[in-house]
Design a protein around this motif. Structure first.
Motif, mmCIF file in Angstrom:
data_model
loop_
_atom_site.group_PDB
_atom_site.id
_atom_site.type_symbol
_atom_site.label_atom_id
_atom_site.label_comp_id
_atom_site.label_asym_id
_atom_site.label_seq_id
_atom_site.Cartn_x
_atom_site.Cartn_y
_atom_site.Cartn_z
ATOM 1 N N ASP A 122 0.930 -1.137 -0.081
ATOM 2 C CA ASP A 122 -0.159 -0.078 0.088
ATOM 3 C C ASP A 122 0.811 1.443 0.060
ATOM 4 O O ASP A 122 0.301 2.226 -0.593
ATOM 5 C CB ASP A 122 -0.811 0.041 1.068
ATOM 6 N N ILE A 123 2.173 1.214 0.705
ATOM 7 C CA ILE A 123 3.036 2.316 0.597
ATOM 8 C C ILE A 123 3.507 2.400 -0.876
ATOM 9 O O ILE A 123 3.504 3.574 -1.407
ATOM 10 C CB ILE A 123 4.357 1.962 1.262
ATOM 11 N N LEU A 124 3.756 1.271 -1.383
ATOM 12 C CA LEU A 124 4.223 1.450 -2.774
ATOM 13 C C LEU A 124 3.362 2.033 -3.769
ATOM 14 O O LEU A 124 3.418 2.639 -4.771
ATOM 15 C CB LEU A 124 4.710 0.183 -3.373
ATOM 16 N N ALA A 125 1.778 1.719 -3.595
ATOM 17 C CA ALA A 125 0.721 2.131 -4.532
ATOM 18 C C ALA A 125 0.669 3.788 -4.277
ATOM 19 O O ALA A 125 0.456 4.147 -5.465
ATOM 20 C CB ALA A 125 -0.416 1.572 -3.862
ATOM 21 N N ARG A 126 0.841 4.300 -3.356
ATOM 22 C CA ARG A 126 1.015 5.781 -3.367
ATOM 23 C C ARG A 126 2.300 6.280 -3.811
ATOM 24 O O ARG A 126 2.099 7.606 -4.261
ATOM 25 C CB ARG A 126 1.095 6.174 -1.685
ATOM 26 N N CYS A 127 3.053 5.495 -4.123
ATOM 27 C CA CYS A 127 4.361 5.966 -4.779
ATOM 28 C C CYS A 127 4.312 5.957 -6.503
ATOM 29 O O CYS A 127 5.157 6.401 -7.035
ATOM 30 C CB CYS A 127 5.699 5.234 -4.473
ATOM 31 N N VAL A 128 3.426 4.971 -6.958
ATOM 32 C CA VAL A 128 3.244 4.629 -8.259
ATOM 33 C C VAL A 128 3.101 6.026 -9.301
ATOM 34 O O VAL A 128 3.893 5.998 -10.223
ATOM 35 C CB VAL A 128 2.086 3.622 -8.625
ATOM 36 N N THR A 156 2.270 -7.767 -3.746
ATOM 37 C CA THR A 156 2.868 -6.796 -4.407
ATOM 38 C C THR A 156 2.315 -6.888 -6.030
ATOM 39 O O THR A 156 1.901 -5.769 -6.669
ATOM 40 C CB THR A 156 4.395 -6.535 -4.736
ATOM 41 N N ILE A 157 2.522 -7.851 -6.673
ATOM 42 C CA ILE A 157 2.007 -8.450 -8.004
ATOM 43 C C ILE A 157 0.380 -7.900 -8.150
ATOM 44 O O ILE A 157 -0.110 -7.439 -9.335
ATOM 45 C CB ILE A 157 2.381 -9.790 -8.369
ATOM 46 N N GLU A 158 -0.222 -8.436 -7.050
ATOM 47 C CA GLU A 158 -1.645 -8.116 -7.068
ATOM 48 C C GLU A 158 -2.010 -6.778 -7.127
ATOM 49 O O GLU A 158 -2.880 -6.030 -8.026
ATOM 50 C CB GLU A 158 -2.061 -8.827 -5.982
ATOM 51 N N GLU A 159 -1.082 -5.828 -6.323
ATOM 52 C CA GLU A 159 -1.211 -4.471 -6.411
ATOM 53 C C GLU A 159 -0.931 -3.796 -7.551
ATOM 54 O O GLU A 159 -1.649 -2.972 -8.123
ATOM 55 C CB GLU A 159 -0.460 -3.955 -5.143
ATOM 56 N N ALA A 160 0.059 -4.375 -8.139
ATOM 57 C CA ALA A 160 0.456 -3.616 -9.667
ATOM 58 C C ALA A 160 -0.621 -4.148 -10.726
ATOM 59 O O ALA A 160 -1.081 -3.354 -11.463
ATOM 60 C CB ALA A 160 1.679 -4.230 -10.189
ATOM 61 N N ASP A 161 -1.302 -5.102 -10.599
ATOM 62 C CA ASP A 161 -2.233 -5.571 -11.475
ATOM 63 C C ASP A 161 -3.503 -4.585 -11.096
ATOM 64 O O ASP A 161 -4.271 -4.315 -12.317
ATOM 65 C CB ASP A 161 -2.821 -7.111 -11.364
ATOM 66 N N ARG A 162 -4.010 -4.651 -9.853
ATOM 67 C CA ARG A 162 -5.089 -3.705 -9.567
ATOM 68 C C ARG A 162 -5.041 -2.328 -10.124
ATOM 69 O O ARG A 162 -5.784 -1.550 -10.671
ATOM 70 C CB ARG A 162 -5.247 -3.582 -8.116
ATOM 71 N N GLY A 164 -3.080 -1.559 -12.662
ATOM 72 C CA GLY A 164 -2.931 -1.568 -14.009
ATOM 73 C C GLY A 164 -1.469 -0.677 -14.570
ATOM 74 O O GLY A 164 -1.665 0.032 -15.755
ATOM 75 N N THR A 165 -0.523 -0.963 -13.650
ATOM 76 C CA THR A 165 0.552 -0.182 -13.960
ATOM 77 C C THR A 165 1.913 -1.120 -14.467
ATOM 78 O O THR A 165 1.844 -2.186 -13.864
ATOM 79 C CB THR A 165 1.077 0.607 -12.806
ATOM 80 N N ARG A 166 2.663 -0.659 -15.268
ATOM 81 C CA ARG A 166 3.996 -1.258 -15.452
ATOM 82 C C ARG A 166 5.093 -0.653 -14.747
ATOM 83 O O ARG A 166 6.334 -1.175 -15.164
ATOM 84 C CB ARG A 166 4.254 -1.137 -17.003
ATOM 85 N N HIS A 167 4.936 -0.030 -13.782
ATOM 86 C CA HIS A 167 5.848 0.918 -13.141
ATOM 87 C C HIS A 167 6.054 0.158 -11.701
ATOM 88 O O HIS A 167 6.672 0.478 -10.816
ATOM 89 C CB HIS A 167 5.855 2.306 -13.021
ATOM 90 N N LEU A 168 5.392 -1.002 -11.366
ATOM 91 C CA LEU A 168 5.427 -1.564 -9.963
ATOM 92 C C LEU A 168 5.498 -3.167 -10.210
ATOM 93 O O LEU A 168 4.692 -3.584 -11.289
ATOM 94 C CB LEU A 168 4.185 -1.311 -9.270
ATOM 95 N N GLY A 169 6.499 -3.673 -9.751
ATOM 96 C CA GLY A 169 6.635 -5.345 -9.865
ATOM 97 C C GLY A 169 7.599 -5.837 -8.963
ATOM 98 O O GLY A 169 7.584 -5.375 -7.686
ATOM 99 N N ILE A 170 8.409 -6.534 -9.457
ATOM 100 C CA ILE A 170 9.270 -7.315 -8.577
ATOM 101 C C ILE A 170 10.861 -7.203 -9.240
ATOM 102 O O ILE A 170 10.821 -6.774 -10.485
ATOM 103 C CB ILE A 170 8.832 -8.649 -8.315
ATOM 104 N N LEU A 171 11.736 -7.603 -8.447
ATOM 105 C CA LEU A 171 13.129 -7.833 -8.961
ATOM 106 C C LEU A 171 13.898 -8.988 -8.303
ATOM 107 O O LEU A 171 14.135 -9.053 -7.004
ATOM 108 C CB LEU A 171 13.963 -6.439 -8.538
ATOM 109 N N PRO A 172 13.860 -10.072 -8.984
ATOM 110 C CA PRO A 172 14.432 -11.360 -8.449
ATOM 111 C C PRO A 172 16.006 -11.216 -7.911
ATOM 112 O O PRO A 172 16.550 -10.661 -8.712
ATOM 113 C CB PRO A 172 14.235 -12.413 -9.306
ATOM 114 N N ASP A 173 16.118 -11.827 -6.796
ATOM 115 C CA ASP A 173 17.490 -11.933 -6.386
ATOM 116 C C ASP A 173 17.961 -13.336 -6.593
ATOM 117 O O ASP A 173 17.201 -14.252 -6.168
ATOM 118 C CB ASP A 173 17.697 -11.557 -4.984
ATOM 119 N N MET A 174 18.907 -14.029 -7.270
ATOM 120 C CA MET A 174 19.068 -15.274 -7.558
ATOM 121 C C MET A 174 19.424 -16.003 -6.463
ATOM 122 O O MET A 174 19.470 -17.397 -6.472
ATOM 123 C CB MET A 174 20.092 -15.351 -8.716
ATOM 124 N N GLY A 175 19.388 -15.634 -5.129
ATOM 125 C CA GLY A 175 19.678 -16.463 -4.044
ATOM 126 C C GLY A 175 18.581 -17.259 -3.763
ATOM 127 O O GLY A 175 18.601 -18.280 -2.998
#
Length: 337
Positions: A122-128, A156-162, A164-175
């Protein structure tokens, strides 16, 4: 030209930077020399002037990168929620801090931001709206013990879908793709007093993917584990092996990868993390972005010999070139995700 580009996080050279054996520019020069032209930066660590970065500071960075044929790929943000002793940052203060970083990333010409995994959706949603305005992708770091299908990451993915933005998502760490227990981990714990037979038991448990809490109990209670043995068993909490075949399902949500590794063999293979399974899946689904080296093996060997981050990073990029070439030969060009 391959859709998968190669780069380096300056975090990879933390040992040499801390000891004064390399400057930031030395890191950039080395990265470019091995074809890893994408530079991932940690402003709080790499920019002494942060957060008061002037236009002149930005110009100096851009000039330095250009001189060495490099470019920025990712901005690693931090959120000091415990900045005060008596209270956490308020929601408004958290948003202000993230927006400050978005604006600085934009000024530096960076389009990807690594967001710490604990930042609430929800914090990130305000930053989108700001991320969209400044064209900066907010990628929540998928870091062990979280994984691609963890409920928190899915939020987070559900929030991005809700939104409808391409500016919120994830960043995998290969660990998150630790298929085998790192030999460097085991060796360090044995130097600290872990009995070889107990260390082997822990390695075998990880290889069999036994739930970590069972292993910790076995070592601590049934085997009467000493301090080093219990600590070794507890590392299993942060040693997940996510299914590489699922990475394509989440590829539309990320543009950058932190290519975590702890050690590279002399033959330029990784003994722990399943890059030989992950990279083919990335090529197969047509993912486009940067594999950014993140070497964290220094802390596991610095008690016995000098750390050589450059050689470790070099070996990883030899591996990347080989695996990408092999996968592209097998799957050919795919449409960009």
């Amino acid at each position: 030209m391959s859709k998968i580009q190669r780069g380096v996080s300056l975090y990879s050279f933390q040992e040499e930077l801390f000891l004064g054996r390399m400057s930031v520019e030395d890191c950039v020069v080395f990265a470019s020399s091995i074809g890893a032209n994408g530079i991932e930066i940690l402003p709080e660590q790499n920019m002494p002037e942060f957060p008061n970065v002037t236009d002149a500071d930005v110009a100096r960075w851009q000039d330095m990168l250009a001189r060495h044929g490099a470019h920025f790929t990712c901005y690693d943000m931090f959120l000091d929620t415990k900045l005060r002793k008596d209270s956490l940052l308020s929601d408004d203060e958290q948003v202000d801090s993230i927006v400050r970083d978005i604006k600085l990333a934009s000024r530096l010409g960076i389009r990807n931001m690594r967001v710490l995994v604990f930042v609430r959706p929800d914090i990130l949603a305000r930053c989108v709206p700001f991320a969209e305005q400044y064209d900066v992708h907010l990628g929540v770091e998928v870091h062990a013990p979280w994984h691609l299908e963890h409920a928190w990451i899915l939020r987070t993915i559900e929030e991005a879908d809700r939104l409808g933005t391409r500016h919120l998502g994830i960043l995998p760490d290969m660990g998150i793709f630790m298929k085998h227990y790192p030999p460097a981990f085991r060796a360090r714990f044995e130097r600290q007093g872990a009995r070889p037979e107990v260390a082997q038991f822990i390695v075998d448990q990880h290889e069999a993917k036994i739930m970590c809490e069972y292993t910790i109990y076995e070592v601590a209670v049934k085997m009467g584990g000493n301090k080093a043995e219990v600590a070794m068993a507890e590392t299993l909490r942060h040693a997940p092996f996510a299914n590489p075949k699922r990475i394509g399902d989440y590829a539309p949500y990320f543009r950058h990868i932190q290519a975590k590794f702890y050690e590279m063999n002399e033959d330029c293979t990784d003994p722990a993390i399943a890059y030989d399974e992950v990279i083919p899946e990335l090529v197969k689904c047509g993912w486009e972005g940067t594999l950014s080296s993140e070497y964290e093996g220094n802390r596991w060997i610095q008690d016995v010999h000098e750390v050589d981050s450059r050689e470790q990073v070099r070996r990883q990029h030899v591996m990347f070139e080989r695996l990408i070439s092999q996968a592209e030969a097998k799957y050919g060009a795919k449409e960009t995700v």
